[in-house]
Motif scaffolding. Sequence first.
Motif, PDB file in Angstrom:
ATOM      1  N   THR A  99     -91.923 -65.257  60.026  1.00 17.62           N
ATOM      2  CA  THR A  99     -91.739 -64.781  61.395  1.00 17.62           C
ATOM      3  C   THR A  99     -93.052 -64.933  62.151  1.00 17.62           C
ATOM      4  N   ILE A 100     -92.944 -65.206  63.424  1.00 11.72           N
ATOM      5  CA  ILE A 100     -94.112 -65.349  64.280  1.00 11.72           C
ATOM      6  C   ILE A 100     -93.810 -64.615  65.581  1.00 11.72           C
ATOM      7  N   ARG A 101     -94.818 -63.949  66.124  1.00 13.86           N
ATOM      8  CA  ARG A 101     -94.576 -63.194  67.353  1.00 13.86           C
ATOM      9  C   ARG A 101     -94.081 -64.128  68.456  1.00 13.86           C
ATOM     10  N   GLN A 102     -93.068 -63.674  69.161  1.00 13.43           N
ATOM     11  CA  GLN A 102     -92.526 -64.434  70.278  1.00 13.43           C
ATOM     12  C   GLN A 102     -92.442 -63.549  71.513  1.00 13.43           C
ATOM     13  N   TYR A 103     -92.629 -64.168  72.643  1.00 10.63           N
ATOM     14  CA  TYR A 103     -92.419 -63.520  73.927  1.00 10.63           C
ATOM     15  C   TYR A 103     -91.310 -64.260  74.680  1.00 10.63           C
ATOM     16  N   ILE A 104     -90.815 -63.621  75.714  1.00 10.31           N
ATOM     17  CA  ILE A 104     -89.919 -64.297  76.651  1.00 10.31           C
ATOM     18  C   ILE A 104     -90.761 -64.724  77.849  1.00 10.31           C
ATOM     19  N   ALA A 105     -90.832 -66.022  78.083  1.00  6.77           N
ATOM     20  CA  ALA A 105     -91.514 -66.531  79.274  1.00  6.77           C
ATOM     21  C   ALA A 105     -90.494 -66.596  80.407  1.00  6.77           C
ATOM     22  N   ILE A 106     -90.812 -65.936  81.510  1.00  6.40           N
ATOM     23  CA  ILE A 106     -89.954 -65.936  82.696  1.00  6.40           C
ATOM     24  C   ILE A 106     -90.764 -66.476  83.858  1.00  6.40           C
ATOM     25  N   GLN A 107     -90.153 -67.355  84.635  1.00  4.46           N
ATOM     26  CA  GLN A 107     -90.864 -67.976  85.755  1.00  4.46           C
ATOM     27  C   GLN A 107     -89.902 -68.147  86.927  1.00  4.46           C
ATOM     28  N   GLN A 108     -90.364 -67.801  88.105  1.00  2.00           N
ATOM     29  CA  GLN A 108     -89.558 -67.978  89.311  1.00  2.00           C
ATOM     30  C   GLN A 108     -90.302 -68.819  90.333  1.00  2.00           C
ATOM     31  N   TRP A 109     -89.528 -69.577  91.104  1.00  2.00           N
ATOM     32  CA  TRP A 109     -90.049 -70.425  92.172  1.00  2.00           C
ATOM     33  C   TRP A 109     -89.686 -69.812  93.525  1.00  2.00           C
ATOM     34  N   PHE A 110     -90.657 -69.847  94.446  1.00  2.00           N
ATOM     35  CA  PHE A 110     -90.467 -69.311  95.792  1.00  2.00           C
ATOM     36  C   PHE A 110     -91.006 -70.325  96.806  1.00  2.00           C
ATOM     37  N   THR A 111     -90.584 -70.169  98.041  1.00  2.00           N
ATOM     38  CA  THR A 111     -91.205 -70.938  99.120  1.00  2.00           C
ATOM     39  C   THR A 111     -92.620 -70.402  99.332  1.00  2.00           C
ATOM     40  N   GLU A 112     -93.594 -71.297  99.411  1.00  2.00           N
ATOM     41  CA  GLU A 112     -94.994 -70.884  99.562  1.00  2.00           C
ATOM     42  C   GLU A 112     -95.221 -70.282 100.947  1.00  2.00           C
ATOM     43  N   LYS A 113     -95.708 -69.026 100.975  1.00  2.00           N
ATOM     44  CA  LYS A 113     -95.985 -68.341 102.236  1.00  2.00           C
ATOM     45  C   LYS A 113     -97.425 -67.846 102.323  1.00  2.00           C
ATOM     46  N   HIS A 114     -98.226 -68.096 101.283  1.00  2.00           N
ATOM     47  CA  HIS A 114     -99.614 -67.666 101.314  1.00  2.00           C
ATOM     48  C   HIS A 114    -100.412 -68.600 102.225  1.00  2.00           C
ATOM     49  N   PRO A 115    -101.296 -68.067 103.046  1.00  2.00           N
ATOM     50  CA  PRO A 115    -102.079 -68.933 103.957  1.00  2.00           C
ATOM     51  C   PRO A 115    -103.009 -69.885 103.211  1.00  2.00           C
ATOM     52  N   VAL A 116    -103.528 -69.464 102.058  1.00  2.00           N
ATOM     53  CA  VAL A 116    -104.394 -70.314 101.240  1.00  2.00           C
ATOM     54  C   VAL A 116    -103.803 -70.389  99.830  1.00  2.00           C
ATOM     55  N   PRO A 117    -103.333 -71.563  99.380  1.00  2.00           N
ATOM     56  CA  PRO A 117    -102.761 -71.680  98.031  1.00  2.00           C
ATOM     57  C   PRO A 117    -103.800 -71.347  96.962  1.00  2.00           C
ATOM     58  N   PHE A 118    -103.332 -70.861  95.808  1.00  2.00           N
ATOM     59  CA  PHE A 118    -104.261 -70.463  94.750  1.00  2.00           C
ATOM     60  C   PHE A 118    -103.554 -70.464  93.399  1.00  2.00           C
ATOM     61  N   TYR A 119    -104.379 -70.501  92.336  1.00  2.00           N
ATOM     62  CA  TYR A 119    -103.917 -70.216  90.981  1.00  2.00           C
ATOM     63  C   TYR A 119    -104.355 -68.801  90.648  1.00  2.00           C
ATOM     64  N   SER A 120    -103.620 -68.131  89.757  1.00  2.00           N
ATOM     65  CA  SER A 120    -104.082 -66.825  89.307  1.00  2.00           C
ATOM     66  C   SER A 120    -103.689 -66.589  87.860  1.00  2.00           C
ATOM     67  N   CYS A 121    -104.463 -65.732  87.201  1.00  2.00           N
ATOM     68  CA  CYS A 121    -104.189 -65.252  85.855  1.00  2.00           C
ATOM     69  C   CYS A 121    -104.217 -63.731  85.933  1.00  2.00           C
ATOM     70  N   ILE A 122    -103.146 -63.075  85.477  1.00  2.00           N
ATOM     71  CA  ILE A 122    -102.974 -61.648  85.710  1.00  2.00           C
ATOM     72  C   ILE A 122    -102.856 -60.898  84.388  1.00  2.00           C
ATOM     73  N   PHE A 123    -103.627 -59.832  84.266  1.00  2.00           N
ATOM     74  CA  PHE A 123    -103.579 -58.967  83.092  1.00  2.00           C
ATOM     75  C   PHE A 123    -103.161 -57.561  83.497  1.00  2.00           C
ATOM     76  N   ASP A 124    -102.253 -56.980  82.720  1.00  2.00           N
ATOM     77  CA  ASP A 124    -101.869 -55.577  82.883  1.00  2.00           C
ATOM     78  C   ASP A 124    -101.212 -55.137  81.584  1.00  2.00           C
ATOM     79  N   ASN A 125    -101.988 -54.495  80.734  1.00  2.00           N
ATOM     80  CA  ASN A 125    -101.480 -54.089  79.419  1.00  2.00           C
ATOM     81  C   ASN A 125    -100.403 -53.016  79.499  1.00  2.00           C
ATOM     82  N   ASN A 126    -100.247 -52.386  80.654  1.00  2.00           N
ATOM     83  CA  ASN A 126     -99.166 -51.415  80.816  1.00  2.00           C
ATOM     84  C   ASN A 126     -97.806 -52.111  80.902  1.00  2.00           C
ATOM     85  N   ILE A 127     -97.826 -53.406  81.205  1.00  2.00           N
ATOM     86  CA  ILE A 127     -96.576 -54.167  81.339  1.00  2.00           C
ATOM     87  C   ILE A 127     -96.410 -55.171  80.213  1.00  2.00           C
ATOM     88  N   THR A 128     -97.463 -55.908  79.877  1.00  2.00           N
ATOM     89  CA  THR A 128     -97.396 -56.873  78.785  1.00  2.00           C
ATOM     90  C   THR A 128     -98.764 -56.991  78.122  1.00  2.00           C
TER      91      THR A 128
END
Length: 352
Positions: free
Chosen positions: A169-198
């Motif tokens: 057995t190996i640890r597995q996660y569910i990867a979920i991804q959604q696409w939206f129309t871009e509305k941010h004035p400046v496009p960007f990449y981000s990496c997000i951490f929150d151990n309370n959620i994942t």
Amino acid sequence: MDYDIAIIGLGPAGATLARLLKSEFKVVALDKKQDCGSDGFNKPCGGLLATDSQRSFIRFNLNLPTDILTDPQIFSVKTLDLQTNLIRNYQRTYINFNRHKFDLWLKSLIPNHVDVKHNTLCKSIERIIDGYQVTFIENNQQKVITAKYVVGADGADSMVRRMRYPTHTIRQYIAIQQWFTEKHPVPFYSCIFDNNITNCYAWSISKDNHFIFGGAFPKKGANEKFEQLKQKLEQNGFIFGSPIKTEKCHVIYPQRWRDFHVGNEQIFLIGEAAGFISASSLEGISYAFDSAEILSQILNGEAKNPNKAYYQKTLKLRLKLLSKIIKAKILTTPLLRKIIMKSKVAHIENIK
């Protein structure tokens, strides 16, 4: 045997191996995706080509077609720690590209002597004298072939790995991804951490007037945690709106040395099927290329014991991935992450 080699899966690992094997081999490749002119099979993926993957293209003497590239090309990643409200910008040299077009392009490079079976589903692999019997569904019909060697290139939820190592057995996660129309004035990449959620991480990417948000979440309550994280990010300036589409799949998360399995008894595992994915970034394309290249050299060289040779030749790769496990443990530990981000090492300030 009907074939010398049967490749299960034609993502970056399987397609690269099929392309590099010498023409003297009789090779069959089974793939979920349809032919190169269709949308075929999609999975969550940010679509960023890391530096190690770029080095592989140099070795392969290949260039990316322009229609695979997407806008914009961004040179930093905004890292957010929602538990401490720390935000840092780190330089990255990713190439922003369309992942699905990329997979289809790699598949189109496979030479004609390889028997590629599109839109197929492998059902079982059974040991027979001198090889394996492979049963699959093609055009709603069950078919059976035999092959001396079987290569599992079928990703995180690899049927070949489960068949070869039924108790592992190996640890597995569910990867979920959604696409939206871009509305941010400046496009960007981000990496997000929150151990309370994942205890893994989430990401966002701007791509061709779309904003893509995704993350890897524990299986239990994954959808709820995904929506919870979206709500928290809206309070931090993220703009979502109504999703255009949602993608999901399993993603593996190696945590220990024995999570890397490369196969035995004329079965080989490459790419994510072998556990070859970075625990610190979930980047797997470079390891798909590397493992496929190593296996092609061994099979083309007709090693007397190809399984042993493959195990030995992938040692450096596994050691590199072990270092990524250590890095991931640091990044996903709130206190250590806080210390690193507060130090501002490698952080680049925005000019306001």
